[in-house]
Design a protein around this motif. Structure first.
Motif, PDB file in Angstrom:
ATOM      1  N   TYR A 159       0.824  -1.195   0.000  1.00 25.38           N
ATOM      2  CA  TYR A 159       0.000   0.000   0.000  1.00 25.38           C
ATOM      3  C   TYR A 159       0.872   1.265   0.000  1.00 25.38           C
ATOM      4  O   TYR A 159       1.897   1.326   0.672  1.00 25.38           O
ATOM      5  N   ASP A 160       0.427   2.230  -0.774  1.00 27.73           N
ATOM      6  CA  ASP A 160       1.112   3.522  -0.844  1.00 27.73           C
ATOM      7  C   ASP A 160       0.181   4.577  -0.252  1.00 27.73           C
ATOM      8  O   ASP A 160      -0.886   4.854  -0.808  1.00 27.73           O
ATOM      9  N   VAL A 161       0.572   5.135   0.887  1.00 23.92           N
ATOM     10  CA  VAL A 161      -0.219   6.173   1.557  1.00 23.92           C
ATOM     11  C   VAL A 161       0.411   7.529   1.253  1.00 23.92           C
ATOM     12  O   VAL A 161       1.574   7.764   1.571  1.00 23.92           O
ATOM     13  N   GLN A 162      -0.365   8.389   0.633  1.00 18.05           N
ATOM     14  CA  GLN A 162       0.134   9.705   0.263  1.00 18.05           C
ATOM     15  C   GLN A 162      -0.604  10.781   1.062  1.00 18.05           C
ATOM     16  O   GLN A 162      -1.838  10.774   1.125  1.00 18.05           O
ATOM     17  N   ILE A 163       0.164  11.660   1.691  1.00 16.52           N
ATOM     18  CA  ILE A 163      -0.377  12.792   2.449  1.00 16.52           C
ATOM     19  C   ILE A 163      -0.106  14.046   1.625  1.00 16.52           C
ATOM     20  O   ILE A 163       1.047  14.399   1.375  1.00 16.52           O
ATOM     21  N   ARG A 181      -4.539   9.970  -0.010  1.00 16.56           N
ATOM     22  CA  ARG A 181      -4.811   9.014  -1.098  1.00 16.56           C
ATOM     23  C   ARG A 181      -4.058   7.737  -0.795  1.00 16.56           C
ATOM     24  O   ARG A 181      -2.856   7.767  -0.511  1.00 16.56           O
ATOM     25  N   ILE A 182      -4.733   6.581  -0.870  1.00 14.18           N
ATOM     26  CA  ILE A 182      -4.085   5.300  -0.641  1.00 14.18           C
ATOM     27  C   ILE A 182      -4.377   4.383  -1.826  1.00 14.18           C
ATOM     28  O   ILE A 182      -5.521   4.247  -2.265  1.00 14.18           O
ATOM     29  N   GLY A 187      -1.766   0.593  -8.284  1.00 16.35           N
ATOM     30  CA  GLY A 187      -2.301   1.937  -8.438  1.00 16.35           C
ATOM     31  C   GLY A 187      -3.793   2.041  -8.200  1.00 16.35           C
ATOM     32  O   GLY A 187      -4.385   3.102  -8.410  1.00 16.35           O
ATOM     33  N   LYS A 188      -4.427   0.946  -7.769  1.00 12.98           N
ATOM     34  CA  LYS A 188      -5.862   0.970  -7.529  1.00 12.98           C
ATOM     35  C   LYS A 188      -6.147   1.528  -6.145  1.00 12.98           C
ATOM     36  O   LYS A 188      -5.518   1.161  -5.153  1.00 12.98           O
ATOM     37  N   GLY A 189      -7.132   2.428  -6.069  1.00 15.44           N
ATOM     38  CA  GLY A 189      -7.497   3.037  -4.804  1.00 15.44           C
ATOM     39  C   GLY A 189      -8.075   2.024  -3.828  1.00 15.44           C
ATOM     40  O   GLY A 189      -8.860   1.145  -4.205  1.00 15.44           O
ATOM     41  N   ILE A 190      -7.709   2.154  -2.552  1.00 14.14           N
ATOM     42  CA  ILE A 190      -8.172   1.261  -1.499  1.00 14.14           C
ATOM     43  C   ILE A 190      -8.965   2.085  -0.483  1.00 14.14           C
ATOM     44  O   ILE A 190      -8.457   3.077   0.068  1.00 14.14           O
ATOM     45  N   LYS A 191     -10.186   1.685  -0.193  1.00 13.01           N
ATOM     46  CA  LYS A 191     -11.054   2.443   0.690  1.00 13.01           C
ATOM     47  C   LYS A 191     -10.544   2.409   2.131  1.00 13.01           C
ATOM     48  O   LYS A 191     -10.126   1.370   2.635  1.00 13.01           O
ATOM     49  N   ILE A 192     -10.600   3.559   2.779  1.00  7.22           N
ATOM     50  CA  ILE A 192     -10.245   3.689   4.187  1.00  7.22           C
ATOM     51  C   ILE A 192     -11.538   3.573   5.006  1.00  7.22           C
ATOM     52  O   ILE A 192     -12.453   4.388   4.859  1.00  7.22           O
TER      53      ILE A 192
END
Length: 787
Positions: A159-163, A181-182, A187-192
């Motif tokens: 997972y790539d967590v971007q602030i 954005r995670i 590159g697929k978005g993962i729901k928080i």
């Protein structure tokens, strides 16, 4: 927005600012640099593909649309479109040149056995695009299945967590808006499911969540001397933590409210420490895109300033908001999308009409602002298809993506059935984008001359080896377009002819005209110049973005196997020496035995196979073309087959160049024997005997030198559907195509009728894309019952 109306905007925009500078330095250098940088129009190209997963034996069919971003209108000036297939490493596999007319073109690429299963890319571009730093090429990932497609290996999720602070920076003692954005390793978005901001004392300061695409935001007043981290819980209960970036002691935050109906609110805040330094110092807020810009000046009399802008005064579509300091240096940036006045057409598809014989039809109605004629392309696939998953549509490709640095997941969703929720979610995506695709270093840099001229056709470079007489003229006859040019040589042996729109396989003729009018055949060398001569590639950046596509076929966990015979040879079986199109074969001679099969070439066959090599390939031979040198190699694909002998007008073809780019409409009859039974000892792999039409060249060859055109436009084919093994099989339902209509134009009522073949498919899914003469964009998908 037209340039004239934007000038009105510059003079009439109403803003509310807490303080306006009385004496400010000149902003003309910024305006001049910006205008100069965008003086030359950028064009974008979009390809609508019939699908994105292909079986060997099918073709990649596509329609191209060219667009001028500055004016939001079709690019009618574009003629030369380069389109090609590239392998998973971005290396060129095939590239051809296609002629765009009135902002539109269509073409295809055959998928043959030479292409192994795997990932490929379709790329479309023009030479003009190379002049600009912005990435303007169209690139789309496609998948090819050659018998078996191996599954992608399952990997442990990463997972790539971007602030991503809004405006680009975190500032101490100021309320900051922070985007999150995670994504996973693809590159697929993962729901928080749950997010928290926690300080160094493990106290929860605020909480947040994300949408289904892994994008969210929160607000935080960053206290001096305090550190923060975020804690994220995913749907699978896994938790992730990441430290917030260090906040700056001084600076300005930029926050945008784009959710109000009628106005855009830009809030600029700073802390007391910064305010002491910048009070009464001018700042500038630019709202701009594609060379259109308005500049607003203001000062910080207090720690916050608010600017309100009416949305009908903004550019329609993407707007870039950039904050400049007193030295005209960009210090913060934010993108927004203004849905007001975007030119997207609505589509209504009427219920299919009753089946008539072997076809069924339905009507498409297009409703746009100006109701101008609209060019459309329509792909019809089985309703549960796994074969089509484009990474973007024509609307997002023209109105949004050119201004972004990073890829957006499923961008087309924000422009279909638009709701307030979708508007909010797109604004959330843009908040996390940070700086736009524009690089201010290039904008402020020295302007450079255009190294790649705007291409209109190809260029003929020539050298005469014949002796030139005074007042000689070079006569140039452009073959099938029946136009003649006369060039004054002035005793020069080198010449150049531009804007030639001839196609591959056409001929161009040259003669020398003397003072008294006589013609004589010249000795000359000719070279046809276009970018087809140069091998290019798909850049790593473009490949990475294009792989950001989550098509169903890439998600399968088992091998996908398609029987080799599922897509059969798309030929018309003829008896030995037959009557075709009411015309009897006439060239039979003692050289043509009963083992040959004869074909009379008519108009319909020429539409399906524009070139002689296309026809030979369709009749079961393996045809390899080395486009660099124009060599054609023909082989029999059967195991242990020997050489294939080819004859033209009963003369053996010894040089493969003689078969390169010959239009099929110049051929009268063809006789084929594929088993080596012709009696020719040098043709154990079969024999092909070709007979040209008589008198097809027109001019007296004794006074004209004729040259075959190369490195030029490919002839677009008429669509033909492959002959599938079964329309009820799983292979067809998953990967087959029902129909492709690339050249539809609406009538004055905005309607056009699409006719489909009747093949017992009960439900289909249609994908419609297109563009109106006024720039109205069409993107529509709908499932239709044919029962």
């Amino acid at each position: 927005m037209e340039p004239r109306s934007f000038i009105v905007f510059l003079s009439s925009i109403l803003i509310t600012v807490s303080g306006i500078a009385q004496h400010t330095p000149s902003i003309e250098p910024l305006r001049e640099k910006y205008n100069t940088h965008f003086q030359q129009a950028r064009e974008s190209v979009h390809l609508h593909l019939n699908k994105t997963t292909f079986l060997v034996g099918e073709e990649v069919w596509w329609s191209a649309y060219a667009y001028t971003k500055k004016n939001n209108s079709p690019s009618f000036e574009t003629t030369n479109l380069y389109c090609g297939i590239y392998d998973q490493d971005g290396k060129q596999v095939r590239k051809e040149l296609f002629l765009m007319e009135q902002g539109k073109a269509n073409g295809s690429f055959p998928i043959d056995n030479e292409l192994p299963s795997g990932t490929y890319f379709i790329k479309a571009s023009t030479s003009w695009m190379k002049n600009f730093k912005e990435n303007l090429d169209f690139v789309q990932k496609i998948t090819i299945i050659n018998e078996t497609l191996e599954p992608e290996k399952e990997t442990t999720p990463v997972y790539d967590v971007q602030i991503l602070p809004e405006g680009g920076h975190l500032i101490q003692e100021v309320l900051n808006t922070v985007g999150i954005r995670i994504t996973n390793q693809n590159g697929k978005g993962i729901k928080i499911s749950k997010g928290e901001v926690i300080n160094q004392d493990n106290e929860t300061i605020t909480s947040f969540y994300s949408n289904d695409f892994g994008v969210g935001k929160f607000e935080l007043t960053h206290k001096k001397g305090t550190t923060y981290k975020i804690k994220i819980t995913l749907a699978n209960a896994q938790t992730l933590e990441k430290e917030l970036p260090k906040a700056k002691d001084k600076g300005i935050t930029l926050t945008v409210n784009n959710i109000l109906d009628n106005k855009l609110v830009v809030s600029l805040k700073t802390n007391e420490q910064t305010l002491e330094d910048i009070k009464n110092t001018p700042f500038y807020l630019a709202i701009h895109r594609d060379g259109l810009m308005t500049l607003n000046s203001f000062t910080f009399d207090e720690a916050s300033t608010t600017i309100n802008i009416s949305k009908d005064k903004l550019l329609s579509g993407t707007n870039i908001i950039t904050l400049f300091n007193a030295n005209l240096e960009p210090i913060s940036e934010r993108l927004i999308f203004n849905y007001t006045n975007i030119n997207i057409a609505n589509v209504i598809v009427e219920k299919p009409q009753k089946k008539v014989r072997d076809s069924i039809s339905f009507k498409i109605n297009v409703f746009s602002k100006n109701n101008t004629p609209t060019s459309l392309s329509v792909s019809a696939l089985p309703a549960s298809t796994m074969a089509h998953s484009p990474q973007n549509d024509i609307v997002s490709n023209f109105l949004l993506l050119p201004y972004l640095k990073s890829r957006v997941e499923d961008p087309g969703r924000y422009f279909k059935d638009i709701t307030r929720k979708k508007e909010f979610e797109l604004d959330l995506v843009l908040l996390t984008q940070g700086w736009s695709s524009y690089d201010w270093r290039h904008i402020f840099g020295d302007s450079k001359e255009m190294a790649h001229p705007f291409e209109i056709g190809i260029t003929v470079e020539g050298k005469l080896n014949s002796k030139i007489r005074k007042e000689d003229q070079l006569v140039v006859n452009q073959g099938n377009i029946d136009s003649m040019l006369f060039l004054d040589l002035e005793e020069q042996t080198d010449f150049s002819i531009t804007n030639i729109l001839l196609k591959q396989g056409d001929t161009i003729q040259f003669s020398l005209k003397g003072k008294k009018g006589g013609l004589r055949k010249p000795d000359l060398e000719i070279d046809f110049m276009s970018d087809l001569k140069f091998v290019d590639a798909v850049s790593p950046h473009d490949r990475t973005n294009a792989l950001f596509t989550f098509d169903p076929i890439s998600m399968v966990l088992e091998d996908v196997t398609v029987p080799k015979s599922f897509v059969q040879e798309n030929t018309i079986t003829l008896d030995e020496v037959v009557v075709t199109e009411t015309k009897e074969l006439t060239r039979k001679s003692p050289l043509i035995t009963n083992f040959f099969r004869g074909f009379k070439i008519g108009e319909e066959e020429s539409k399906i196979s524009p070139l002689l090599t296309d026809f030979i390939r369709r009749k079961g031979f393996q045809v390899t073309i080395s486009t660099g040198v124009g060599q054609v190699f023909i082989a029999n694909p059967r195991p242990f087959s020997g050489p294939v002998a080819v004859y033209i007008d009963d003369f053996l073809v010894r040089d493969g160049n003689d078969l390169f780019n010959i239009p099929l409409n110049r051929i009268d009859e063809i006789y084929i024997e594929k088993d080596g039974f012709s009696g020719d000892s040098n043709a154990s792999g079969g024999t092909i005997r070709i007979y040209k039409k008589e008198g097809s060249n027109g001019n007296d060859k004794s006074s004209f030198a004729e040259k075959l055109v190369t490195n030029s436009f490919t002839r677009s084919k008429e669509f033909y559907r492959p002959k599938y093994g079964s329309f009820l099989s799983k292979e067809f339902i998953d990967f087959g195509i029902v129909h492709w209509a690339p050249k539809l134009v609406t009538d004055k009522e905005g309607s056009v009728t699409v006719k489909l073949p009747n093949n017992d498919v009960s439900n289909i899914k249609i994908f419609v894309e297109g563009m109106g003469n006024d720039g109205a964009l069409v993107s529509h998908m709908q499932e239709i019952s044919l029962e």
